[in-house]
Every structure is written in C-alpha cells, then in structure tokens.
Motif scaffolding. Structure first.
Motif, PDB file in Angstrom:
ATOM      1  N   GLU A 150       0.807  -1.217   0.000  1.00 48.33           N
ATOM      2  CA  GLU A 150       0.000   0.000   0.000  1.00 48.33           C
ATOM      3  C   GLU A 150       0.842   1.270   0.000  1.00 48.33           C
ATOM      4  O   GLU A 150       0.299   2.364  -0.194  1.00 48.33           O
ATOM      5  CB  GLU A 150      -0.937   0.001   1.205  1.00 48.33           C
ATOM      6  CG  GLU A 150      -1.970  -1.110   1.178  1.00 48.33           C
ATOM      7  CD  GLU A 150      -2.867  -1.098   2.397  1.00 48.33           C
ATOM      8  OE1 GLU A 150      -3.907  -0.418   2.352  1.00 48.33           O
ATOM      9  OE2 GLU A 150      -2.521  -1.764   3.400  1.00 48.33           O
ATOM     10  N   ALA A 151       2.139   1.157   0.205  1.00 48.28           N
ATOM     11  CA  ALA A 151       3.022   2.329   0.218  1.00 48.28           C
ATOM     12  C   ALA A 151       3.744   2.455  -1.110  1.00 48.28           C
ATOM     13  O   ALA A 151       4.066   1.451  -1.763  1.00 48.28           O
ATOM     14  CB  ALA A 151       4.029   2.227   1.352  1.00 48.28           C
ATOM     15  N   SER A 152       3.998   3.688  -1.511  1.00 49.57           N
ATOM     16  CA  SER A 152       4.713   3.949  -2.765  1.00 49.57           C
ATOM     17  C   SER A 152       6.217   4.019  -2.552  1.00 49.57           C
ATOM     18  O   SER A 152       6.993   3.562  -3.380  1.00 49.57           O
ATOM     19  CB  SER A 152       4.239   5.271  -3.372  1.00 49.57           C
ATOM     20  OG  SER A 152       2.840   5.336  -3.450  1.00 49.57           O
ATOM     21  N   ARG A 153       6.624   4.605  -1.433  1.00 51.11           N
ATOM     22  CA  ARG A 153       8.044   4.902  -1.233  1.00 51.11           C
ATOM     23  C   ARG A 153       8.371   4.953   0.257  1.00 51.11           C
ATOM     24  O   ARG A 153       7.554   5.408   1.057  1.00 51.11           O
ATOM     25  CB  ARG A 153       8.378   6.253  -1.878  1.00 51.11           C
ATOM     26  CG  ARG A 153       9.826   6.675  -1.814  1.00 51.11           C
ATOM     27  CD  ARG A 153      10.026   8.089  -2.380  1.00 51.11           C
ATOM     28  NE  ARG A 153       9.845   8.147  -3.834  1.00 51.11           N
ATOM     29  CZ  ARG A 153       8.825   8.745  -4.435  1.00 51.11           C
ATOM     30  NH1 ARG A 153       7.885   9.339  -3.703  1.00 51.11           N
ATOM     31  NH2 ARG A 153       8.728   8.750  -5.756  1.00 51.11           N
TER      32      ARG A 153
ATOM     33  N   GLY B   7      11.869  -7.678   0.180  1.00 50.45           N
ATOM     34  CA  GLY B   7      10.434  -7.834   0.400  1.00 50.45           C
ATOM     35  C   GLY B   7       9.667  -6.567   0.054  1.00 50.45           C
ATOM     36  O   GLY B   7       8.592  -6.620  -0.557  1.00 50.45           O
ATOM     37  N   CYS B   8      10.235  -5.428   0.425  1.00 50.97           N
ATOM     38  CA  CYS B   8       9.602  -4.146   0.111  1.00 50.97           C
ATOM     39  C   CYS B   8       9.599  -3.900  -1.392  1.00 50.97           C
ATOM     40  O   CYS B   8       8.587  -3.470  -1.968  1.00 50.97           O
ATOM     41  CB  CYS B   8      10.332  -3.006   0.821  1.00 50.97           C
ATOM     42  SG  CYS B   8      10.061  -2.941   2.608  1.00 50.97           S
ATOM     43  N   GLU B   9      10.717  -4.178  -2.032  1.00 51.71           N
ATOM     44  CA  GLU B   9      10.807  -3.950  -3.473  1.00 51.71           C
ATOM     45  C   GLU B   9       9.860  -4.869  -4.239  1.00 51.71           C
ATOM     46  O   GLU B   9       9.241  -4.453  -5.228  1.00 51.71           O
ATOM     47  CB  GLU B   9      12.248  -4.134  -3.931  1.00 51.71           C
ATOM     48  CG  GLU B   9      13.177  -3.018  -3.446  1.00 51.71           C
ATOM     49  CD  GLU B   9      14.631  -3.259  -3.796  1.00 51.71           C
ATOM     50  OE1 GLU B   9      14.971  -4.387  -4.237  1.00 51.71           O
ATOM     51  OE2 GLU B   9      15.436  -2.323  -3.624  1.00 51.71           O
TER      52      GLU B   9
ATOM     53  N   PHE C 167      12.751   3.020  -2.702  1.00 52.55           N
ATOM     54  CA  PHE C 167      13.502   3.608  -1.603  1.00 52.55           C
ATOM     55  C   PHE C 167      14.155   4.905  -2.051  1.00 52.55           C
ATOM     56  O   PHE C 167      14.708   4.989  -3.162  1.00 52.55           O
ATOM     57  CB  PHE C 167      14.594   2.651  -1.096  1.00 52.55           C
ATOM     58  CG  PHE C 167      14.051   1.519  -0.254  1.00 52.55           C
ATOM     59  CD1 PHE C 167      13.865   1.695   1.116  1.00 52.55           C
ATOM     60  CD2 PHE C 167      13.729   0.301  -0.818  1.00 52.55           C
ATOM     61  CE1 PHE C 167      13.371   0.676   1.891  1.00 52.55           C
ATOM     62  CE2 PHE C 167      13.247  -0.735  -0.043  1.00 52.55           C
ATOM     63  CZ  PHE C 167      13.048  -0.549   1.319  1.00 52.55           C
ATOM     64  N   LEU C 168      14.086   5.915  -1.199  1.00 51.87           N
ATOM     65  CA  LEU C 168      14.829   7.147  -1.378  1.00 51.87           C
ATOM     66  C   LEU C 168      15.692   7.301  -0.134  1.00 51.87           C
ATOM     67  O   LEU C 168      15.162   7.457   0.978  1.00 51.87           O
ATOM     68  CB  LEU C 168      13.897   8.341  -1.540  1.00 51.87           C
ATOM     69  CG  LEU C 168      14.553   9.732  -1.630  1.00 51.87           C
ATOM     70  CD1 LEU C 168      15.536   9.793  -2.782  1.00 51.87           C
ATOM     71  CD2 LEU C 168      13.486  10.808  -1.776  1.00 51.87           C
ATOM     72  N   VAL C 169      16.999   7.204  -0.307  1.00 52.76           N
ATOM     73  CA  VAL C 169      17.907   7.221   0.838  1.00 52.76           C
ATOM     74  C   VAL C 169      18.795   8.453   0.755  1.00 52.76           C
ATOM     75  O   VAL C 169      19.400   8.737  -0.288  1.00 52.76           O
ATOM     76  CB  VAL C 169      18.781   5.942   0.868  1.00 52.76           C
ATOM     77  CG1 VAL C 169      19.812   6.010   1.993  1.00 52.76           C
ATOM     78  CG2 VAL C 169      17.892   4.717   1.034  1.00 52.76           C
TER      79      VAL C 169
END
Length: 251
Positions: free
Chosen positions: A223-226, A240-242, A248-250
């Motif tokens: 449900e999250a974009s970033r 898992g997130c990808e 990801f923005l780091v």
C-alpha cells in the motif's frame, strides 16, 4: 520486562528509559567491558522486547514517547530524511503531512512561498508552516497531547472529503509480516484514511524502525509507494519491500 537481566544490563535499560537512545561508545565509557560484551547486552535487551538495536547503539521501543522527548532521537537522520522528502513536492500539489518528529522535518524543508496546499492533523506542523506563505489546512479533532496530533470523527470526516497528490506519514516500525505499524490506534486510523485519499504514499522513517513491529498495523507493504530513510534496511526486508512495489529514497 527486566527479569533475568544482570546489573549492567539493568543500568543500560535505566539509561535508555532516561535518554531513549544510547551509543556503544558512551556505554564503553560507563562500563569496563569490551564492545562485544556490550553488543551481547543489547542483543539480550532486544530479545526481551525492551529496546531496538541501531547502528552503533540502541533506542527504547514499545512506548508512545511524548513528542518533545523524541525530538533529539536520530535528529540528524530525521533532518536529512525531511529534506529529501520535501524535495519531492511539486508546485500545485495538495499534500498531507501527519504528526511526528520526522514528518515535521518535511514541513521544515518546504521552501517559503511554494504554491502548494498542505493539510495536516499536527499542531506542530501547522506552527512550522506559519510565516512561510504556504497555504495550510488544519483538520479538526481531539488533541493527543503526547504527539500534538488531532484525531477523531471530525478529523476523519474532513480527510474523507479531500484528495491528495502525496501524503507523508511517519511509522514506528515496518516488517514483512506486519507491514507498517504505529503505537497509537487513533493515529494509525488517520494514516489509513490519508493513504486511501492519496495518489502516492511516502513513509518517512529512520533506519532504527526497520524490522520493528508495534501493536497497530496501518498498512501492508504493497500500500506504500516509497520509503524515505537515511539508509537501506537489511537485504531480506529491502527485497520484500521492493517485491511489494516500494521504492527507496535514501539520503
């Protein structure tokens, strides 16, 4: 929760209860033991559910820590995260920023005069935007003093009538099984509703929250974009997130 701890571990826990964050370098000055011994102490405290280990130290977990007590925790990382998140906002957008010390940094780095509309349920964020010539809408609701957040049926009704280009939400933890979670049920419901009304959901969180799980899940990973953070999580959580579609923005 302190059963089975030795005296040194109890002292470490007492320091965490007072300061909410410790560094191994500080603990080496307090105790005449090796770094490996201290790491084992922190591992035991984490297994017991008292703390969450971070890079070079640990933080206290499992508490809805008062907002003013959280400002100093991971402050440099939160500042970098806020700056990176604010840079995503484009002229003409309508955005929602929820309550929290990391989300506050998003508001802090929005340029003065930026032609956007910011909706927030946080008294601190509204205060931060005062004088910046940014159109700001504050939801109604009941004040949660610990976090300076507004919540309740008035907040829900107002958010339900809006549509956002982007939302910026804080989280207490994220893991593969529980998704994104928060320690306050009322704020978790606000996050759910804001995400429902948004084209894009950005979660702003420092690396100490990775792998953490608290009581109230407010979103599955998909449900999250970033996720905007100061560093990447371990490979298992990152992959898992990808796979769930999260970028990801780091910084």
């Amino acid at each position: 929760m302190a059963d089975g701890l030795n005296e040194r571990q109890r002292q470490i826990l007492e320091r965490l209860n007072a300061e909410h964050e410790v560094k191994i370098a500080e603990l080496k000055e307090m105790f005449s033991v090796t770094e490996m011994t201290l790491r084992r102490d922190l591992e035991k405290l984490e297994t017991a559910g008292n703390i969450r280990r971070t890079f070079g130290g640990a933080i206290l977990v499992g508490r809805d820590i008062a907002l003013q007590e959280r400002f100093g925790i991971m402050s440099e990382a939160k500042s970098r995260i806020g700056k990176a998140a604010a840079a995503l906002v484009q002229p003409g957008e309508s955005i929602f920023i929820d309550a929290g010390t990391t989300t506050l940094q998003v508001a802090r780095y929005l340029p003065a005069g930026l032609p956007v509309t910011v909706v927030t349920n946080a008294v601190t964020i509204a205060s931060e935007l005062m004088g910046k010539q940014i159109q700001t809408v504050v939801t109604g609701g009941m004040l949660i003093e610990a976090t300076a957040a507004l919540s309740g049926p008035y907040t829900d009704k107002m958010l339900s009538s809006m549509a956002f280009d982007r939302v910026f939400l804080g989280a207490t933890g994220v893991n593969l099984s529980h998704g994104f979670s928060n320690s306050n049920i009322h704020e978790a419901e606000i996050k759910k509703l804001a995400m429902k009304q948004a084209k894009e959901t950005n979660i702003v969180m420092d690396h100490s929250k990775f792998g953490n799980q608290v009581l109230f899940s407010f979103a599955e990973l998909s449900e999250a974009s970033r996720i905007i953070s100061d560093q990447l999580p371990d490979d298992e959580l990152r992959l898992g997130c990808e796979e769930a579609g999260i970028r990801f923005l780091v910084d």
